[in-house]
Each structure stands twice: as structure tokens, then as C-alpha cells.
Write a protein that holds these residues in place. Structure first.
Motif: not given
Ligand SMILES: *Cc1c(COP(=O)(O)O)cnc(C)c1O
Length: 448
Positions: A99-115
Motif C-alpha cells: 500500500e505504501l508503494i502503490v500510494s507513492m508510485m501510481p503506475s503500480i496498481e498491483r505488485i509482487r515482492f521478491v528478494s
């Protein structure tokens, strides 16, 4: 400068670790030195095992936006670890960081974390291929996207021919699917799309390339890439593993006003722990398993301790509305000071900075692509790097790497760095005048 313990530790490491390091650039080969083993860090400072201290401009290759051992980040890590380090189930912390990332980088509507950033870019490219049903990708010479096979393709090949593997172990089949073009050259991209009509799945680019030193795009260039990708049905991937939350709150895409289809992140978003991510348009991200057919997975992806470090870091970013302006002001002050110092000592230079990152190229010409960057005087850089180490300043150990500021650097430390540069260059000229002058007068890059 006595580095006995570092030298002994390197010998010990070489007995059990391939090359003595777990990532090649750490070996300091490009500056002809033996790696310095660090013991601890605090704020903008690094402390080595031999008792020296350094003002740090490497910042773990850009991962540390807030500096070493930032109290809020450390507290978050300790608290999270005390509740258990990994569960193999979803946790609330993953949505919180997302949510923090999506709120600051609007082109990201869905994300997935990796390492790691490598995982992020190779997953993004697989997703783009799965989404478009096409196989080729376009990348730019000198842009680094991690060590996935598709990205380790030589820069030297002709603009439109298929690439040649950069590393043994990368097959020619993989290389044939990678088209390598010069950065900042729009015509080359237009021609690549024309020649490979209907077969380019994605164009991947560091919007501000930071892995050949920091290079900035010509005005309008990134928007033109956006338009060409839209026109030809290719996925535009901004690799912001380095620039994300580093050059601005919303990354280079916010500064440039360009909306990529997919973005890769890493470094800063993990606050010094192994976190990276890829994300973008919901329609494309829906192709990922379990909702879609493109497979991607990770045992420790979204690890709760790592998420906690990221949340603490981006929490500071979200709350501190002048952070990037302060970092950029420091970067401008430093690069202007360094440029003046180099020129006062008779060495031409070209500097770039953006937000919390900067580069100094020891060349007289403007640098806009890999070829320009390669004109930098490597031998002078190696000498300068060593002289600065002796004066307690740790720069990125290669002329082709960016340097980084953190929230803990102060104007006084910037001025101390410029003064150390004056002293280092004066000392180099005094001890080594003839070869340095000769290099300078010939104006060419000399091999280390
Ligand atoms: C560092 C970096 C990567 C690779 O990330 P790792 O975590 O080292 O695998 C990819 N792309 C860019 C732009 C980077 O700077």
C-alpha cells in the motif's frame, strides 16, 4: 594506510568463497585494491575491521536511503524478528508495504515482492512475454538489470543485430532474443521496432541509467519510448531498482511524468534487507499465477522481517516531504564542488546528479550513453579513489557506478569531501605529475 586485517580476511574468504566475495564488484578489482572488510556503520559513516572510519557514498549500492542503522528501521527489524522470521503464509506486513508503494508510485496498481532486483527484472520480462505472446526484448547498452541470462548481452554488437552473450553460460538462443541499443538514441529504437515488427515483447530501461555512472535521458526521450511501446504493443518496463524512492518519492517516472506498464523496484524499498518487487498495470499483473498462467514464486518472498525494514523506510519517505529536495541540494553542492576541484587541478570532468544519487565522469565531453561513459579516465579514477580512501571517504569503487547520499549526510560532510578532493588531487599531482599530466593532455582514457 594499514589494512592488514582486511587483507588477511580476504585471504581467508578466498579459501572458501568463490573469488572471496559474494558479488564481484565488492572485490575492488576495477580500482586495483583489495576489498575493505567493514565491521559496522552508523548514519553516513562506515567503520572497517582495521579501525578506520569512512564517510560513505556507496550506501550499500544505493539500498540505504536513511543511512546505516537508522533507529526506526533497526527497531522495526528487531521487533519483527522477535515475532518469528518466516511463516510461509501471507502476513499483514506485505499489504502494508504494498500500500505504501502503490500510494507513492501510481503506475503500480498491483505488485509482487521478491528478494532481489535480479528476480524482479527476470520475472517482469517473463510476465511481459507471457502477456504479449512475443519473445524479443529491447535493452540498452550499459543498463544493468541484474544477472538474468537475457540481460547479460554484450553492448558492442550493431544496433539492430541480435546480441552476443556477455558471459559464458548464456546461450546464443537467449542472446538472440535480446536486442541491445544505445541509450538516448530514439532512431535506433524506431528501427528496432520496424525490423522486428510484432515480435518485441518488452522494452526494459533504467529511466535514469545508474549502472554506467549516472546518465540522464535527453528531454522527451522517455516519453518517446512510451509512445513507441504503445504504438507497437510492447510492454514498457522501467527498471527502477536503483532509482525508485531514490531520485524522488515516485522514482524517475514521477520526475519525468512517464507511466510505464511495469516497474521493477529493489534496493531502497528493503531498507537494507533483501526486498525487491515488480508491479504495474492490473491487467498485466493478473497474468501471474495463481490468477493467471505465468508462473513466479519465492519461498522467502515478502519475508516479514524484510517487509518491516521496508515499511519503516518508506514510512519515513512518506512523512518527510522535503527529503528528496534536501538530498538533491547536497548532491548539487557536492558535484559542483568536485567539478571545481578537478578543474582547478587541470582535470576535465562531467557531473550528473538526481535526488540522492550522483556521478563524476573524468572526461571533457558530455556523457549521454555507454560510449560517453567509457571515455572516463579509469586510471585517474583508481588513483583518486585510493587517495580518497586514505582521507576517509568511501566512494563507489568504480568509475561506472553511481554514488549515493543518505538522509544522514550533512553539508559539513559534503564540504569535507570537497576539501579532501583538493588535497587528494594536489597529492596525486605532486607524486605522480608526469603520468597524470600526460593522461590529461592526451585526453584519452587509459587502461588501469
Ligand atoms: C542493482 C540493480 C539490479 C539488480 O538487483 P540485485 O538485487 O542486485 O539483483 C537490477 N536493476 C538495476 C537498475 C539495479 O541497479
Amino acid at each position: 594506510m594499514k589494512l592488514e586485517r582486511s587483507i588477511a580476511e580476504f585471504a581467508r574468504a578466498r579459501n572458501v568463497i568463490a573469488g572471496g566475495v559474494n558479488s564481484p564488484v565488492r572485490a575492488l578489482g576495477s580500482v586495483g585494491l583489495s576489498p575493505i572488510f567493514m565491521k559496522s556503520g552508523a548514519g553516513a559513516m562506515l567503520y572497517d575491521v582495521d579501525g578506520h572510519e569512512y564517510l560513505d557514498y556507496l550506501m550499500s549500492w544505493g539500498a540505504l536511503l536513511l543511512g546505516h542503522a537508522h533507529p526506526a528501521v533497526t527497531r522495526a527489524i528487531v521487533n519483527a524478528a522477535s515475532r518469528g522470521t518466516s511463516f510461509g503464509t501471507p502476513t499483514e506486513s506485505e499489504s502494508q508495504l504494498a500500500e505504501l508503494i502503490v500510494s507513492m508510485m501510481p503506475s503500480i496498481e498491483r505488485i509482487r515482492f521478491v528478494s532481489s532486483g535480479t528476480e524482479a527484472t527476470l520475472s517482469a520480462v517473463r510476465l511481459a512475454r507471457g502477456y504479449t505472446g512475443r519473445s524479443k526484448i529491447v535493452k540498452f547498452a550499459g543498463c544493468y538489470h541484474g544477472h538474468g541470462d537475457s540481460f547479460l548481452i554484450a553492448a558492442g554488437s550493431g544496433a539492430l543485430t541480435a546480441g552476443v552473450p556477455d558471459s559464458p553460460g548464456v546461450t546464443e538462443g537467449v542472446a538472440e532474443d535480446t536486442i541491445v541499443l544505445p541509450f538516448n538514441d530514439l532512431v535506433a529504437v524506431e528501427e528496432a521496432f520496424a525490423t522486428n515488427a510484432g515480435s518485441i515483447a518488452a522494452l526494459i530501461v533504467e529511466p535514469y541509467p545508474g549502472n554506467m555512472g549516472l546518465i540522464l535521458p535527453r528531454p522527451g526521450y522517455l516519453l518517446e519510448l512510451r509512445e513507441l511501446c504503445t504504438q507497437h504493443g510492447a510492454v514498457l518496463i522501467f527498471d527502477e531498482v536503483m532509482t525508485g524512492f531514490r531520485v524522488a518519492r515516485g522514482g524517475a517516472q514521477a520526475r519525468e511524468g512517464v507511466r510505464p506498464d511495469l516497474t521493477t523496484l529493489g534496493k531502497v524499498i528493503g531498507g537494507g534487507l533483501p526486498v525487491a518487487a515488480f508491479g504495474g498495470r492490473a491487467e498485466i499483473m493478473a497474468q501471474l499465477a495463481p490468477d493467471g498462467p505465468v508462473y513466479q514464486a519465492g519461498t522467502l518472498s515478502g519475508n516479514p522481517v524484510a517487509m518491516a525494514a521496508g515499511i519503516a523506510t518508506l514510512g519515513v519517505v512518506a512523512a518527510d516531504h522535503t527529503l528528496y529536495e534536501r538530498l538533491e541540494a547536497l548532491a548539487l553542492r557536492l558535484t559542483a564542488g568536485l567539478k571545481t576541484s578537478f578543474e582547478r587541478h587541470g582535470f576535465p570532468s562531467f557531473v550528473n546528479c538526481a535526488g540522492g544519487m550522483f556521478s563524476i565522469f573524468l572526461t571533457r565531453d558530455e556523457v549521454g550513453d555507454l560510449r560517453g561513459a567509457q571515455a572516463t579516465d579509469r586510471s585517474l579514477f583508481a588513483k583518486y579513489f585510493g587517495a580518497m580512501l586514505e582521507r576517509g571517504v568511501y566512494f563507489a569503487p568504480s568509475p561506472f557506478e553511481s554514488n549515493f547520499l543518505c538522509a544522514a549526510h550533512t553539508p559539513a560532510e559534503i564540504d569535507r569531501t570537497v576539501a579532501a578532493t583538493d588535497s587528494a588531487l594536489a597529492a596525486l599531482l605532486a607524486t605522480d605529475e608526469r603520468p597524470l599530466r600526460a593522461m590529461h593532455l592526451s585526453g584519452g582514457a587509459s587502461e588501469p
